[in-house]
Scaffold this motif. Structure first.
Motif, short mmCIF file in Angstrom:
data_model
loop_
_atom_site.label_atom_id
_atom_site.label_comp_id
_atom_site.label_asym_id
_atom_site.label_seq_id
_atom_site.Cartn_x
_atom_site.Cartn_y
_atom_site.Cartn_z
N TYR A 1 0.84 -1.19 0.00
CA TYR A 1 0.00 0.00 0.00
C TYR A 1 0.88 1.25 0.00
O TYR A 1 1.94 1.27 0.64
CB TYR A 1 -0.89 0.04 1.25
N ALA A 2 0.40 2.27 -0.68
CA ALA A 2 1.07 3.57 -0.63
C ALA A 2 0.64 4.27 0.65
O ALA A 2 -0.13 5.22 0.64
CB ALA A 2 0.73 4.39 -1.86
N ASP A 3 1.11 3.74 1.76
CA ASP A 3 0.89 4.31 3.09
C ASP A 3 2.21 4.93 3.49
O ASP A 3 3.19 4.20 3.75
CB ASP A 3 0.56 3.22 4.11
N LEU A 4 2.29 6.24 3.56
CA LEU A 4 3.58 6.86 3.86
C LEU A 4 3.43 8.19 4.56
O LEU A 4 2.38 8.83 4.51
CB LEU A 4 4.41 6.99 2.57
N ILE A 5 4.52 8.58 5.20
CA ILE A 5 4.55 9.87 5.90
C ILE A 5 5.81 10.63 5.49
O ILE A 5 6.77 10.02 4.99
CB ILE A 5 4.56 9.70 7.43
N ALA A 6 5.78 11.94 5.68
CA ALA A 6 6.99 12.73 5.45
C ALA A 6 7.21 13.65 6.65
O ALA A 6 6.25 14.19 7.21
CB ALA A 6 6.85 13.54 4.18
N VAL A 7 8.47 13.75 7.03
CA VAL A 7 8.86 14.68 8.10
C VAL A 7 9.98 15.58 7.58
O VAL A 7 10.72 15.22 6.67
CB VAL A 7 9.29 13.96 9.39
N ASN A 8 10.11 16.76 8.20
CA ASN A 8 11.07 17.75 7.72
C ASN A 8 12.47 17.55 8.27
O ASN A 8 13.44 18.03 7.70
CB ASN A 8 10.60 19.15 8.10
N GLU A 9 12.54 16.85 9.40
CA GLU A 9 13.81 16.72 10.10
C GLU A 9 14.19 15.24 10.07
O GLU A 9 13.30 14.38 10.04
CB GLU A 9 13.58 17.15 11.54
N ASP A 10 15.47 14.93 10.13
CA ASP A 10 15.93 13.54 10.01
C ASP A 10 15.66 12.73 11.29
O ASP A 10 16.30 12.93 12.31
CB ASP A 10 17.45 13.55 9.72
N PRO A 11 14.72 11.78 11.23
CA PRO A 11 14.42 11.01 12.44
C PRO A 11 15.53 10.03 12.82
O PRO A 11 15.53 9.54 13.96
CB PRO A 11 13.13 10.27 12.09
N LEU A 12 16.46 9.77 11.92
CA LEU A 12 17.59 8.90 12.32
C LEU A 12 18.59 9.67 13.18
O LEU A 12 19.37 9.08 13.94
CB LEU A 12 18.29 8.31 11.10
N GLN A 13 18.56 11.00 13.07
CA GLN A 13 19.39 11.83 13.93
C GLN A 13 18.63 12.18 15.21
O GLN A 13 19.22 12.26 16.29
CB GLN A 13 19.75 13.15 13.22
N HIS A 14 17.33 12.42 15.02
CA HIS A 14 16.51 12.95 16.11
C HIS A 14 15.14 12.28 15.97
O HIS A 14 14.29 12.74 15.21
CB HIS A 14 16.43 14.48 15.89
N VAL A 15 14.96 11.18 16.69
CA VAL A 15 13.76 10.36 16.45
C VAL A 15 12.48 11.12 16.80
O VAL A 15 11.40 10.83 16.27
CB VAL A 15 13.89 9.00 17.21
N GLU A 16 12.62 12.14 17.65
CA GLU A 16 11.46 12.94 18.05
C GLU A 16 10.86 13.71 16.86
O GLU A 16 9.75 14.25 16.97
CB GLU A 16 11.83 13.92 19.17
N ALA A 17 11.58 13.75 15.74
CA ALA A 17 11.02 14.36 14.53
C ALA A 17 9.69 13.71 14.15
O ALA A 17 8.83 14.34 13.55
CB ALA A 17 12.01 14.23 13.37
N LEU A 18 9.53 12.45 14.54
CA LEU A 18 8.29 11.73 14.20
C LEU A 18 7.07 12.24 14.97
O LEU A 18 5.94 11.88 14.66
CB LEU A 18 8.47 10.22 14.44
N GLU A 19 7.33 13.08 15.97
CA GLU A 19 6.21 13.69 16.70
C GLU A 19 5.56 14.82 15.88
O GLU A 19 4.51 15.33 16.26
CB GLU A 19 6.69 14.22 18.06
N HIS A 20 6.23 15.20 14.77
CA HIS A 20 5.69 16.29 13.93
C HIS A 20 5.64 15.83 12.48
O HIS A 20 6.52 16.16 11.69
CB HIS A 20 6.55 17.54 14.07
N VAL A 21 4.62 15.08 12.16
CA VAL A 21 4.50 14.53 10.81
C VAL A 21 3.78 15.57 9.94
O VAL A 21 2.71 16.06 10.30
CB VAL A 21 3.71 13.20 10.86
N ALA A 22 4.41 15.92 8.82
CA ALA A 22 3.87 17.00 7.99
C ALA A 22 2.96 16.50 6.88
O ALA A 22 2.14 17.24 6.36
CB ALA A 22 5.03 17.79 7.37
#
Ligand code: ARG
Length: 443
Positions: free
Chosen positions: A404-425
């Motif tokens: 499925y084309a189930d996907l998200i995008a975030v502005n900041e690198d979650p591999l550097q800062h996993v908390e980026a996933l708290e702000h899904v754009a």
């Protein structure tokens, strides 16, 4: 007869024409530019990939330099980190985190759960969770939510639905320490509750009844819990024999089964019974961890919960007894998480959303990294591993052809800062954009 023959012929011709048209009509494709595409198998990024989406699914993933046909529909996520839609394997969509006073429950009609579920499903999807496994809602609200989301009537994540969690009399799923005149279990004031079951026969019958009413997964309460009265998280509730019949009956019906178990004995019995995932797993000792590893049993550990229960829930009337119980397991559970992960137990992301507000699901990533995972491993727990646990690896958990084309995008690198996933754009589910706070869509 002639009449019948010509009618059959006519409909055959229409059918053939439809087939011919379907073959000639160009499939409508959509192209997604992904600046950094997270590969949940390797835990690394592919740079400047292009996802080719056909309908609800990904047709192919093309490498950097791929020429998108002129005039095609493009979703431009070239400046973003693109990941598979997240999966939370432990939610209660019909629950709210601002109603802890024990009197609340007596004010609810059965409709309240449905209203909560509709609102919470949307919040969950907007937070980037495109699939959840719901493990305990009144009968059979999660099934109805799933069906209404699947048919496109309301927005929400894909739901792997359970019924009410199955409990012993007086157990974590019962409503304890009131007068017998109250006489109702936790979830539903009905004559037949689909919730309380004692002994192997009742357990077997309850699992079968839940399957009959459409659940995808069974949830059973093996040990006591925190957010219930009159029981202890460490104490076993179901016996090994009862857990075994629950697991066998679920599996025979082609369903997986999850067991709530904080206590060490219950964790071991649930593993031995063949249960697929241990929820909470708070007090597992090294022997239980070894058993989980040996049986390939997943741990789904809600290690964000403790913050909310101790800091917020008391404001909403959480009784003292339960606050004390949380003090007894919260930190121990986090330490167990570290030991279990280090020992190689399979872990899938699950938060117990509903205990804390829906939509904050990603807050748990921070703790998973703090207690031993790399950011990539924590994201894998919420994608490819979670898909494996729910038995849907062919559909979700990774972005590759056929999924499925189930996907998200975030502005900041979650591999550097996993908390980026708290702000899904940006959120896409099944090829349809559910939320877009950054992407440019052409034309
Ligand atoms: N639903 C669970 C229970 O009541 C929540 C446990 C939360 N605490 C924790 N440390 N994970 O038992």
């Amino acid at each position: 007869m002639a009449w019948l023959r010509s009618a059959v012929l006519a409909s055959l011709c229409t059918a053939l024409a439809a087939v011919a048209m379907a073959q000639t009509a160009a499939p409508s494709l959509e192209y997604i530019r992904a600046g950094k595409l997270f590969d949940s198998r390797s835990g690394t990024y592919t740079e400047n990939a292009v996802l080719v989406v056909e309908g609800q699914r990904i047709r192919s993933v093309e490498k950097s330099g791929f020429a998108i046909p002129a005039g095609a529909k493009i979703v431009d996520l070239s400046q973003s980190y693109v990941l598979p839609g997240l999966i939370d394997c432990h939610t209660h969509l019909t629950g709210r985190a601002d109603q802890y006073d024990e009197i609340e429950i007596f004010k609810w009609t059965p409709f309240v759960a449905a209203i909560n579920g509709v609102a919470n499903a949307k919040r969950t999807l907007d937070a980037g969770f495109t699939t959840v496994r719901d493990v305990g809602s009144p009968p059979f609200a999660a099934v109805d939510l799933r069906n209404n989301i699947d048919s496109g009537f309301i927005p929400g994540p894909r739901i792997v639905a359970s019924g009410p969690a199955i409990s012993i009399t007086g157990g974590h799923g019962d409503l304890n320490n009131f007068s017998p005149v109250i006489g109702r279990p936790m979830m539903y004031p009905a004559e037949r509750d689909y919730e309380i079951a004692d002994g192997v026969d009742q357990v077997q019958q309850t699992v079968r009844a839940q399957v009959k009413y459409g659940v995808d997964v069974i949830k059973i309460l093996a040990s006591g819990g925190v957010l219930s009265k009159g029981d202890q998280p460490g104490a076993p509730q179901y016996t090994l024999a009862e857990l075994k019949v629950a697991a066998d009956t679920a599996h025979q019906a082609g369903r997986k089964i999850a067991a709530h178990a904080h206590g060490n004995q219950s964790i071991k019995w649930a593993i031995e019974a063949g249960i697929d995932s241990i929820e909470h797993a708070s007090l597992a000792d090294d022997e239980a961890i070894r058993l989980a590893k040996e049986h390939g049993t997943f741990f789904v550990m809600d290690i964000y919960n403790d913050d909310y229960i101790l800091q917020q829930a008391p404001k909403f009337g959480l009784p003292k007894e339960q606050i004390e119980k949380e003090r007894g397991v919260g930190q121990k559970q986090r330490d167990t998480f570290r030991r279990a992960w280090k020992a190689g137990v399979k872990m899938a992301f699950g938060t117990d959303a509903g205990v804390y507000p829906h939509g904050d699901n990603a807050n748990q990533f921070h703790y998973m990294v703090l207690y031993g995972m790399t950011p990539a491993q924590a994201i894998q727990a919420a994608t490819i591993r979670a898909a494996e646990l729910v038995g849907r690896s062919a559909d979700i958990g990774e972005l590759s052809g056929g999924h499925y084309a189930d996907l998200i995008a975030v502005n900041e690198d979650p591999l550097q800062h996993v908390e980026a996933l708290e702000h899904v754009a940006f959120v896409m589910k099944g090829g349809a954009i559910a939320k877009d706070e950054r992407a440019t869509v052409h034309p």
